[in-house]
Scaffold this motif. Structure first.
Motif, PDB file in Angstrom:
ATOM      1  N   THR A   9       0.852  -1.189   0.000  1.00  0.00           N
ATOM      2  CA  THR A   9       0.000   0.000   0.000  1.00  0.00           C
ATOM      3  C   THR A   9       0.883   1.232   0.000  1.00  0.00           C
ATOM      4  N   SER A  10       0.601   2.166  -0.965  1.00  0.00           N
ATOM      5  CA  SER A  10       1.371   3.415  -1.039  1.00  0.00           C
ATOM      6  C   SER A  10       0.500   4.580  -0.619  1.00  0.00           C
TER       7      SER A  10
ATOM      8  N   ASP B 191       5.221   6.753   0.495  1.00  0.00           N
ATOM      9  CA  ASP B 191       5.322   5.819   1.621  1.00  0.00           C
ATOM     10  C   ASP B 191       4.720   4.480   1.223  1.00  0.00           C
ATOM     11  N   VAL B 192       5.362   3.390   1.706  1.00  0.00           N
ATOM     12  CA  VAL B 192       4.904   2.048   1.344  1.00  0.00           C
ATOM     13  C   VAL B 192       4.831   1.172   2.607  1.00  0.00           C
ATOM     14  N   THR B 193       3.715   0.455   2.778  1.00  0.00           N
ATOM     15  CA  THR B 193       3.584  -0.581   3.825  1.00  0.00           C
ATOM     16  C   THR B 193       3.441  -1.937   3.152  1.00  0.00           C
ATOM     17  N   VAL B 194       3.810  -2.980   3.913  1.00  0.00           N
ATOM     18  CA  VAL B 194       3.705  -4.360   3.433  1.00  0.00           C
ATOM     19  C   VAL B 194       2.810  -5.135   4.394  1.00  0.00           C
ATOM     20  N   MET B 195       1.828  -5.808   3.829  1.00  0.00           N
ATOM     21  CA  MET B 195       0.935  -6.646   4.633  1.00  0.00           C
ATOM     22  C   MET B 195       1.130  -8.113   4.235  1.00  0.00           C
ATOM     23  N   ASN B 196       1.260  -8.991   5.247  1.00  0.00           N
ATOM     24  CA  ASN B 196       1.405 -10.429   5.025  1.00  0.00           C
ATOM     25  C   ASN B 196       0.028 -11.076   5.018  1.00  0.00           C
ATOM     26  N   LYS B 197      -0.304 -11.740   3.905  1.00  0.00           N
ATOM     27  CA  LYS B 197      -1.613 -12.389   3.816  1.00  0.00           C
ATOM     28  C   LYS B 197      -1.499 -13.902   3.608  1.00  0.00           C
TER      29      LYS B 197
ATOM     30  N   ALA C 285      12.309  -4.331   8.852  1.00  0.00           N
ATOM     31  CA  ALA C 285      12.829  -5.227   9.877  1.00  0.00           C
ATOM     32  C   ALA C 285      12.704  -4.567  11.250  1.00  0.00           C
ATOM     33  N   GLY C 286      12.917  -5.375  12.287  1.00  0.00           N
ATOM     34  CA  GLY C 286      12.880  -4.848  13.648  1.00  0.00           C
ATOM     35  C   GLY C 286      11.521  -4.299  13.993  1.00  0.00           C
ATOM     36  N   ALA C 287      11.509  -3.087  14.541  1.00  0.00           N
ATOM     37  CA  ALA C 287      10.260  -2.480  14.994  1.00  0.00           C
ATOM     38  C   ALA C 287       9.282  -2.233  13.868  1.00  0.00           C
ATOM     39  N   ALA C 288       9.789  -2.150  12.623  1.00  0.00           N
ATOM     40  CA  ALA C 288       8.892  -1.959  11.493  1.00  0.00           C
ATOM     41  C   ALA C 288       7.938  -3.137  11.330  1.00  0.00           C
TER      42      ALA C 288
ATOM     43  N   SER D  48       4.957  -1.074   9.450  1.00  0.00           N
ATOM     44  CA  SER D  48       4.890   0.384   9.456  1.00  0.00           C
ATOM     45  C   SER D  48       5.343   0.895   8.091  1.00  0.00           C
ATOM     46  N   ALA D  49       5.010   2.156   7.775  1.00  0.00           N
ATOM     47  CA  ALA D  49       5.312   2.739   6.452  1.00  0.00           C
ATOM     48  C   ALA D  49       6.787   3.079   6.355  1.00  0.00           C
ATOM     49  N   LYS D  50       7.299   2.913   5.136  1.00  0.00           N
ATOM     50  CA  LYS D  50       8.676   3.272   4.852  1.00  0.00           C
ATOM     51  C   LYS D  50       8.657   4.215   3.649  1.00  0.00           C
ATOM     52  N   ASN D  51       9.447   5.284   3.720  1.00  0.00           N
ATOM     53  CA  ASN D  51       9.466   6.269   2.647  1.00  0.00           C
ATOM     54  C   ASN D  51      10.450   5.838   1.566  1.00  0.00           C
ATOM     55  N   TRP D  52       9.917   5.730   0.342  1.00  0.00           N
ATOM     56  CA  TRP D  52      10.750   5.405  -0.814  1.00  0.00           C
ATOM     57  C   TRP D  52      10.987   6.701  -1.606  1.00  0.00           C
ATOM     58  N   GLN D  53      12.205   6.884  -2.057  1.00  0.00           N
ATOM     59  CA  GLN D  53      12.546   8.068  -2.851  1.00  0.00           C
ATOM     60  C   GLN D  53      13.258   7.632  -4.127  1.00  0.00           C
ATOM     61  N   LEU D  54      12.791   8.200  -5.245  1.00  0.00           N
ATOM     62  CA  LEU D  54      13.398   7.964  -6.547  1.00  0.00           C
ATOM     63  C   LEU D  54      13.807   9.308  -7.148  1.00  0.00           C
ATOM     64  N   HIS D  55      14.825   9.304  -7.976  1.00  0.00           N
ATOM     65  CA  HIS D  55      15.170  10.502  -8.739  1.00  0.00           C
ATOM     66  C   HIS D  55      14.602  10.348 -10.131  1.00  0.00           C
ATOM     67  N   VAL D  56      13.746  11.300 -10.519  1.00  0.00           N
ATOM     68  CA  VAL D  56      13.070  11.253 -11.816  1.00  0.00           C
ATOM     69  C   VAL D  56      13.286  12.593 -12.511  1.00  0.00           C
ATOM     70  N   ASP D  57      13.884  12.535 -13.716  1.00  0.00           N
ATOM     71  CA  ASP D  57      14.104  13.771 -14.471  1.00  0.00           C
ATOM     72  C   ASP D  57      12.777  14.442 -14.783  1.00  0.00           C
ATOM     73  N   GLY D  58      12.816  15.752 -14.920  1.00  0.00           N
ATOM     74  CA  GLY D  58      11.598  16.511 -15.174  1.00  0.00           C
ATOM     75  C   GLY D  58      10.965  16.233 -16.501  1.00  0.00           C
ATOM     76  N   THR D  59      11.699  15.642 -17.440  1.00  0.00           N
ATOM     77  CA  THR D  59      11.149  15.338 -18.767  1.00  0.00           C
ATOM     78  C   THR D  59      10.464  13.987 -18.816  1.00  0.00           C
ATOM     79  N   VAL D  60      10.480  13.243 -17.682  1.00  0.00           N
ATOM     80  CA  VAL D  60       9.839  11.931 -17.631  1.00  0.00           C
ATOM     81  C   VAL D  60       8.347  12.108 -17.348  1.00  0.00           C
ATOM     82  N   GLU D  61       7.547  11.421 -18.171  1.00  0.00           N
ATOM     83  CA  GLU D  61       6.105  11.472 -17.949  1.00  0.00           C
ATOM     84  C   GLU D  61       5.617  10.262 -17.137  1.00  0.00           C
ATOM     85  N   SER D  62       6.195   9.110 -17.373  1.00  0.00           N
ATOM     86  CA  SER D  62       5.838   7.909 -16.600  1.00  0.00           C
ATOM     87  C   SER D  62       7.013   6.935 -16.628  1.00  0.00           C
ATOM     88  N   PHE D  63       7.012   6.063 -15.656  1.00  0.00           N
ATOM     89  CA  PHE D  63       8.057   5.048 -15.595  1.00  0.00           C
ATOM     90  C   PHE D  63       7.470   3.797 -14.933  1.00  0.00           C
TER      91      PHE D  63
END
Length: 827
Positions: free
Chosen positions: A89-90, A105-111, A168-171, A185-200
């Motif tokens: 979930t983002s 932010d991304v969380t992971v649920m075990n099902k 891991a751990g407390a997460a 718990s949520a973890k923040n993901w960061q990507l570098h995306v050039d301004g000329t990119v429309e989708s990836f």
């Protein structure tokens, strides 16, 4: 924004072994890519799916679905699909065109139905749950580049240099493990995306350790109980690592202990013997198990016996209509104590039917008289374990310590050698029961001389005591009752002083043994020091050097310690006490001069034999015999006069045993019949009742039974074992304890659970209004704490198991050995 569940891939598309969206790592330190030639090598992780994500920079969205595996991709186990096995979930998607930072932010649920981030379900794996970038991010519209900025690391999973985010751990919660249906718990993901990119787009795998990476076998019902001889049928379901059913798998079955339960090829389990074992189902590398408790299958009146460790946990069934049980844990160690012993039960009920004594079998019977001396704790004699008993035992093997007879200039016995005293003779007698402590010499006068008994009365006795006629009647009763009973059953007394008689010293010294204003009374005692010489060099200086014992005297005014002793009370207990002490005397002197024993008999058994002497006098005077199931008759109150032969015999010679035994029945957990170094009334009562039970069970000549117990060089339980044909006396004691609940109850039992001579249940009900045996309910999920003493202590706990159900009783501590358990079905 949540990852999109679109484009889910069916598990069947990736083979039957594993399906889904989750990558399962085989070990946390695997960092090199798998070899290209053997993607399914033994131990290699299995991949079955990936997560394909697309991001729109313009719309500020991230959505993920399932993607096909690239040809030849290999790595950790990958299973699932959004909302099936995992759920990513983002939220909080942001983009800074100036810096090119695309963050969310991304969380992971075990099902899946097993925990992630652990190999055993208990200890957390340091790598936790990792979400890896298998490919990308790749620009799909526009121009420019996109890359991961804040990955937790780079590693080789399906190829080299793959970034990943670690949860891991407390997460993963306080335990560091992501359990089924738990969300990180949520973890923040960061990507570098050039301004000329429309989708990836990018492809993700979820990589983690799980306890059962190869899958497992579900066994139903999973746990349970079965009665011995009965069958329970097991069914199985073979599952992949994510719980997907594997069709047409072949399962084999095995029992960890076929002596408890066996299983056939179809999964049918047969209970063989009570206990617990594990039934295992195996399908290739997948396994599952069923823990089966085998419960004893008992009919009403049947008993199951066991010991530790099997007694630590026992299941019991309710059968078709429900069943009631009495559960009796026993501490059979002679000298140990067990404190804070607890029982816990599940699946039981305390809605019990009332017990009712069975009809009595003795016509006539006993009147419901008050037990003589009731309210007083009445002991027959001193604690047998004297202060210097070890010294006395040592002297038995020393001929120099024996009384020297016919030696010129020898030591003058206080009881003059070879001379029968006459009425009116004076005699100085030492009443100190110890061997060498300060002497306590009392002047006595001979008051009566019978055929076998010389009665000496202390000149310092309180006024108002026995008359001459009463002393004469005591001598007559001894000659006609105590002497023939004891000598016939235990052996003829010795005559080391050569006067052909035994001496009974009626002295206030016995009264002095009861403390001030005491609720207990000592009726008399025998001192083993009297069998030795009084030579100070190698004997007992306090010895009277002859066969004698010491007796209570009346004290109507309470002169001694303010304890009033009525003439009628003392007289009513005199002959029984004489018979009691006479056994002690015979026992000690025969060990010293006839059998050549190296030590005196142990206290508990010596006391029990003296109480048997009292009971044997009851049979002689009542005209009854052992094995008569003595109890109140059907017309006990109206049909028996107070001066009847049986009632008088009971009051004189049986009532004290019944009273002492009642003190054990009231608290059977505090001590037992075989308790060493203890002289309590409860021990005395219990050993008397056990010896009576043993003689009845042994059968044959009862006189031989008692004679061999007295005339054996062995001691204690070894002596008993020898006499009962080398049977284990603790086993008989266990059966005796069971009989005290089972006999004369409202159901039939085997012969070993019968007390043949006494109907205790009916007798105590008549005398006290109810059976004196302490019984405790065992409540469901409520521990019962008991404090056990050794020697055969027990607790009678009762409960019910309802129809078609099972209950289980477990011990909350480790009892001392030997520890026995008897469970009897009563309804």
């Amino acid at each position: 924004m949540a990852f999109s569940p679109r484009s889910l891939v069916s598990p069947a598309a990736f083979g039957a072994a594993v399906a889904g969206l989750l990558a399962l790592a085989a070990c946390s330190d695997r960092t090199s890519p798998l070899g290209p030639t053997d993607p399914r090598a033994p131990g290699a992780p299995e991949m079955v799916g990936s997560i394909r994500c697309t991001a729109s920079v313009k719309a500020g969205t991230v959505s993920c679905g399932q993607a096909e595996l690239p040809p030849g991709a290999r790595g950790y186990i990958i299973v699932g699909g959004q909302h099936v096995n995992v759920e990513l979930t983002s939220s909080n998607v942001t983009y800074d065109a100036g810096t090119g930072a695309f963050a969310f932010d991304v969380t992971v649920m075990n099902k899946i139905p097993q925990a992630m981030g652990t190999t055993d379900g208990v200890a957390a794996d340091t790598n936790g749950v990792r979400v890896i970038f298998a490919s990308g991010p790749q620009v799909t519209a526009g121009s420019g580049d996109a890359s991961v900025s804040n990955a937790d690391g780079m590693d080789a999973f399906t190829s080299t240099n793959q970034p990943f985010f670690r949860y891991a751990g407390a997460a993963l919660g306080a335990d560091g493990i992501l359990s089924t249906n738990e969300t990180s718990s949520a973890k923040n993901w960061q990507l570098h995306v050039d301004g000329t990119v429309e989708s990836f787009a990018f492809t993700l795998y979820v990589v983690t350790e799980v306890p059962r990476p190869d899958g497992w076998v579900d066994v139903f019902p999973g746990t349970g109980n079965v009665l011995t001889g009965d069958t329970v049928a097991l069914t199985d379901s073979v599952r992949t690592a994510v719980g997907t059913l594997v069709a047409d798998a072949t399962v084999t079955w095995a029992s960890a202990d076929s002596l408890i339960a066996r299983v056939d090829s179809a999964g049918n389990v047969v209970g063989v013997a009570p206990g617990s074992t594990v039934i295992t189902a195996t399908a290739g590398s997948r396994t599952g198990s069923f823990t089966v408790g085998v419960c004893p299958k008992l009919a009403v009146g049947q008993a199951y016996t066991t010991s530790m460790p099997a007694a630590a946990s026992l299941c019991l069934g309710g059968g078709a209509s429900g069943a009631e049980y009495v559960y009796m844990p026993m501490n059979l160690a002679q000298s140990t104590a067990l404190s804070a012993f607890s029982l816990s039960a599940v699946g039981v009920d305390t809605t019990l039917k009332p017990q009712s004594p069975s009809p009595t079998r003795l016509p006539g019977g006993l009147s419901p008289l008050r037990i003589p001396g009731e309210g007083l704790e009445i002991a027959s004699d001193l604690p047998y374990v004297e202060r210097d008993l070890p010294r006395l035992n040592g002297m038995l093997g020393n001929p120099a310590a024996r009384i020297r007879r016919g030696r010129a200039g020898g030591i003058r016995a206080i009881i003059t050698q070879g001379v029968v005293p006459s009425v009116g003779d004076s005699m100085d007698l030492n009443t100190n029961s110890a061997c060498s402590a300060n002497p306590s010499v009392r002047r006595g006068v001979v008051r009566s001389v019978g055929q076998h008994l010389v009665i000496v009365a202390d000149t310092a006795n309180p006024p108002g005591g026995f008359t001459t006629a009463q002393y004469d009647s005591i001598a007559t009763e001894f000659d006609s009752i105590a002497w023939p009973v004891d000598s016939a059953n235990f052996g003829a007394p010795t005559d080391v002083d050569g006067n052909g008689h035994v001496v009974a010293f009626f002295t206030r010294a016995v009264n002095e043994l009861s403390p001030q204003n005491s609720s207990s009374v000592v009726l008399g005692f025998f001192a083993s020091k009297d069998i030795f010489s009084n030579d100070p060099a190698d004997g007992c200086t306090n010895s009277n050097m002859g066969e004698m014992f010491y007796m209570l005297v009346p004290d109507t005014g309470g002169v001694v310690n303010n304890n009033k002793r009525a003439v009628s009370f003392v007289r009513g207990n005199t002959t029984g006490t004489l018979g009691h002490e006479f056994q002690h005397m015979i026992n000690a002197f025969r060990r010293g001069y006839v059998t050549g024993a190296s030590s005196f008999e142990q206290g508990f058994l010596n006391e029990g034999l003296s109480h048997i002497a009292e009971e044997l006098m009851f049979y002689r005077t009542s005209g009854m015999t052992p094995k008569s199931n003595v109890g109140p008759g059907t017309n006990a109150v109206s049909g028996v006069q107070l001066n009847s032969k049986r009632v008088n015999a009971y009051n004189a010679y049986a009532s004290q045993n019944i009273g002492r035994f009642r003190s054990w029945l009231q608290r059977p957990d505090t001590t037992g019949a075989f308790k060493q170094n203890q002289n309590s009334l409860a021990v005395r009562g219990a050993i008397w009742a056990f010896l009576r039970y043993a003689a009845d069970r042994q059968g044959g000549s009862e006189q031989d039974f008692w004679f061999h117990l007295v005339n054996d060089n062995l001691q204690g339980t070894a002596n008993i074992q020898h006499v009962i044909g080398n049977n284990d006396p603790t086993t008989w004691q266990r059966d005796f304890i069971t009989a005290l609940y089972a006999d004369d109850n409202a159901f039939g039992v085997n012969a070993e659970y019968v007390t043949q001579s006494w109907n205790f249940r009916a007798l105590y009900t008549l005398l006290n209004g109810s059976y004196s045996l302490l019984q405790r309910p065992l409540f469901n999920n409520t521990p019962l704490t008991l404090t056990y003493s050794g020697g055969g202590s027990t607790a009678y706990t009762r409960f019910r198991v309802n129809a078609a159900a099972f209950g289980r009783v477990t011990t909350g501590s480790s009892p001392l050995t030997p520890y026995a358990l008897v469970v009897m079905r009563t309804r």
